[in-house]
Design an enzyme around this catalytic site. Structure first.
Site, PDB file in Angstrom:
ATOM      1  N   LYS A  87      10.895 -61.253 -32.418  1.00 50.40           N
ATOM      2  CA  LYS A  87      12.023 -60.947 -31.545  1.00 50.40           C
ATOM      3  C   LYS A  87      12.271 -62.091 -30.558  1.00 50.40           C
ATOM      4  O   LYS A  87      11.428 -62.989 -30.401  1.00 50.40           O
ATOM      5  CB  LYS A  87      11.731 -59.631 -30.816  1.00 50.40           C
ATOM      6  N   ASN A 121       8.707 -56.412 -26.902  1.00 50.34           N
ATOM      7  CA  ASN A 121       7.363 -56.264 -27.474  1.00 50.34           C
ATOM      8  C   ASN A 121       7.117 -57.174 -28.680  1.00 50.34           C
ATOM      9  O   ASN A 121       6.367 -56.836 -29.588  1.00 50.34           O
ATOM     10  CB  ASN A 121       7.081 -54.790 -27.787  1.00 50.34           C
ATOM     11  N   TYR A 125      18.526 -50.452 -36.423  1.00 53.13           N
ATOM     12  CA  TYR A 125      17.984 -49.500 -35.447  1.00 53.13           C
ATOM     13  C   TYR A 125      18.782 -48.194 -35.468  1.00 53.13           C
ATOM     14  O   TYR A 125      18.976 -47.573 -34.415  1.00 53.13           O
ATOM     15  CB  TYR A 125      17.985 -50.121 -34.051  1.00 53.13           C
ATOM     16  N   ARG A 129       0.836 -57.305 -29.991  1.00 57.10           N
ATOM     17  CA  ARG A 129       1.441 -56.792 -28.754  1.00 57.10           C
ATOM     18  C   ARG A 129       0.399 -56.698 -27.636  1.00 57.10           C
ATOM     19  O   ARG A 129       0.694 -56.976 -26.472  1.00 57.10           O
ATOM     20  CB  ARG A 129       2.091 -55.430 -29.026  1.00 57.10           C
ATOM     21  N   HIS A 165       8.853 -56.969 -34.726  1.00 59.41           N
ATOM     22  CA  HIS A 165       9.177 -55.789 -35.541  1.00 59.41           C
ATOM     23  C   HIS A 165       8.436 -55.898 -36.859  1.00 59.41           C
ATOM     24  O   HIS A 165       8.379 -56.974 -37.454  1.00 59.41           O
ATOM     25  CB  HIS A 165      10.684 -55.728 -35.827  1.00 59.41           C
ATOM     26  N   ARG A 202       1.231 -53.293 -39.360  1.00 62.46           N
ATOM     27  CA  ARG A 202       1.438 -52.374 -38.225  1.00 62.46           C
ATOM     28  C   ARG A 202       0.182 -52.316 -37.351  1.00 62.46           C
ATOM     29  O   ARG A 202       0.270 -52.278 -36.125  1.00 62.46           O
ATOM     30  CB  ARG A 202       1.801 -50.960 -38.727  1.00 62.46           C
ATOM     31  N   PHE A 206      18.174 -46.441 -24.192  1.00 62.60           N
ATOM     32  CA  PHE A 206      17.819 -47.864 -24.130  1.00 62.60           C
ATOM     33  C   PHE A 206      18.484 -48.692 -25.223  1.00 62.60           C
ATOM     34  O   PHE A 206      18.308 -49.907 -25.265  1.00 62.60           O
ATOM     35  CB  PHE A 206      16.292 -48.035 -24.204  1.00 62.60           C
ATOM     36  N   THR A 257       4.160 -49.474 -30.085  1.00 57.28           N
ATOM     37  CA  THR A 257       5.415 -49.942 -29.472  1.00 57.28           C
ATOM     38  C   THR A 257       5.230 -50.370 -28.015  1.00 57.28           C
ATOM     39  O   THR A 257       5.735 -51.415 -27.607  1.00 57.28           O
ATOM     40  CB  THR A 257       6.472 -48.804 -29.549  1.00 57.28           C
ATOM     41  N   GLU A 279      14.612 -52.715 -45.633  1.00 54.21           N
ATOM     42  CA  GLU A 279      14.771 -53.751 -44.607  1.00 54.21           C
ATOM     43  C   GLU A 279      14.764 -55.151 -45.223  1.00 54.21           C
ATOM     44  O   GLU A 279      15.487 -56.039 -44.758  1.00 54.21           O
ATOM     45  CB  GLU A 279      13.658 -53.618 -43.558  1.00 54.21           C
TER      46      GLU A 279
HETATM   47  N1  UDP Z   1      12.301 -49.590 -27.686  1.00 56.14           N
HETATM   48  C1  UDP Z   1      12.610 -49.638 -26.326  1.00 56.14           C
HETATM   49  N2  UDP Z   1      12.265 -48.562 -25.537  1.00 56.14           N
HETATM   50  C2  UDP Z   1      11.627 -47.459 -26.030  1.00 56.14           C
HETATM   51  C3  UDP Z   1      11.324 -47.422 -27.413  1.00 56.14           C
HETATM   52  C4  UDP Z   1      11.675 -48.498 -28.209  1.00 56.14           C
HETATM   53  O1  UDP Z   1      13.191 -50.609 -25.849  1.00 56.14           O
HETATM   54  O2  UDP Z   1      11.351 -46.521 -25.264  1.00 56.14           O
HETATM   55  C5  UDP Z   1      12.636 -50.747 -28.532  1.00 56.14           C
HETATM   56  C6  UDP Z   1      11.416 -51.636 -28.754  1.00 56.14           C
HETATM   57  O3  UDP Z   1      11.840 -52.995 -28.802  1.00 56.14           O
HETATM   58  C7  UDP Z   1      10.939 -51.158 -30.115  1.00 56.14           C
HETATM   59  C8  UDP Z   1      12.269 -50.906 -30.818  1.00 56.14           C
HETATM   60  O4  UDP Z   1      13.080 -50.312 -29.811  1.00 56.14           O
HETATM   61  O5  UDP Z   1      10.109 -52.101 -30.773  1.00 56.14           O
HETATM   62  C9  UDP Z   1      12.184 -50.025 -32.039  1.00 56.14           C
HETATM   63  O6  UDP Z   1      11.577 -48.813 -31.696  1.00 56.14           O
HETATM   64  P1  UDP Z   1      10.548 -48.092 -32.682  1.00 56.14           P
HETATM   65  O7  UDP Z   1      10.319 -46.716 -32.168  1.00 56.14           O
HETATM   66  O8  UDP Z   1      11.019 -48.246 -34.092  1.00 56.14           O
HETATM   67  O9  UDP Z   1       9.197 -48.927 -32.420  1.00 56.14           O
HETATM   68  P2  UDP Z   1       8.411 -50.021 -33.312  1.00 56.14           P
HETATM   69  O10 UDP Z   1       8.506 -49.571 -34.746  1.00 56.14           O
HETATM   70  O11 UDP Z   1       9.076 -51.364 -33.060  1.00 56.14           O
HETATM   71  O12 UDP Z   1       7.002 -50.003 -32.783  1.00 56.14           O
HETATM   72 MG    MG Z   2      10.221 -49.140 -35.829  1.00 59.29          MG
END
Ligand code: UDP
Ligand code: MG
Length: 152
Positions: free
Chosen positions: A9, A112, A49, A102, A115, A85, A57, A91, A126
């Site tokens: 990112k 964070n 997304y 992270r 992705h 992962r 957000f 996250t 994807e």
């Molecule tokens: N995100 C955020 N606030 C939140 C949750 C998610 O800004 O409370 C953003 C963050 O950059 C995250 C992305 O949205 O990585 C995608 O969310 P997801 O739940 O898919 O998390 P990930 O798979 O990236 O861990």
């Molecule tokens: Mg995700």
């Protein structure tokens, strides 16, 4: 062989962490079969997304992810979706264990760093979303020069 989609990112690029993160995946034994720097459009962000567009957000997330370049990458390797992962951490970077990407490189939930696809099915979709077939490469990697265990 399993594949997964990674996005480094904008915060990773701005903090000059591209090499650090790619090294972790190379050192782990994953094979990079696609790699490019791109700018994500608002349309692509909404598709990628789609599970989050109704969240409060999302506007910030879209602005962040579309206003700066990201690095997109496809990795290949045994159980790479789950392993990546685990290497990323959860996250919320503050909850991510030391040793994870992270956990080591961020203090934020929104910024964070990375992705990674969350399931094999998501990964297939994807990869198609971000890479044309001709942007993915088959080649012999150095990992193939030593004797693999049967499960590798
Ligand atoms: N995100 C955020 N606030 C939140 C949750 C998610 O800004 O409370 C953003 C963050 O950059 C995250 C992305 O949205 O990585 C995608 O969310 P997801 O739940 O898919 O998390 P990930 O798979 O990236 O861990
Ligand atoms: Mg995700």
């Amino acid at each position: 062989m399993e594949r997964t989609l990674i996005l480094l990112k904008p915060d990773a690029i701005q903090k000059a962490l591209i090499g650090e993160i790619i090294s972790r995946f190379e050192n782990k034994g994953f094979k990079i079969i696609g790699l490019k720097m791109i700018k994500i459009s608002a349309e692509l962000s909404k598709e990628h997304y789609s599970h989050l567009v109704s969240k409060p957000f999302y506007a910030d997330l879209e602005k962040f992810i579309t206003h700066h370049p990201v690095v997109a990458m496809v990795l290949e390797g045994n159980e790479c979706v789950e392993v990546v992962r685990a290497m990323m951490g959860p996250t919320n970077s503050r909850k991510a264990a030391p040793g994870t990407i992270r956990g080591d490189l961020s203090l934020s939930t929104s910024r964070n760093i990375i992705h990674g696809s969350d399931s094999k099915e998501t990964a297939e979709n994807e990869i198609k979303r971000f890479f044309k077939p001709e942007e993915l490469f088959e080649y012999k990697s150095c990992h193939m020069d030593y004797d693999y265990a049967p499960d590798e």
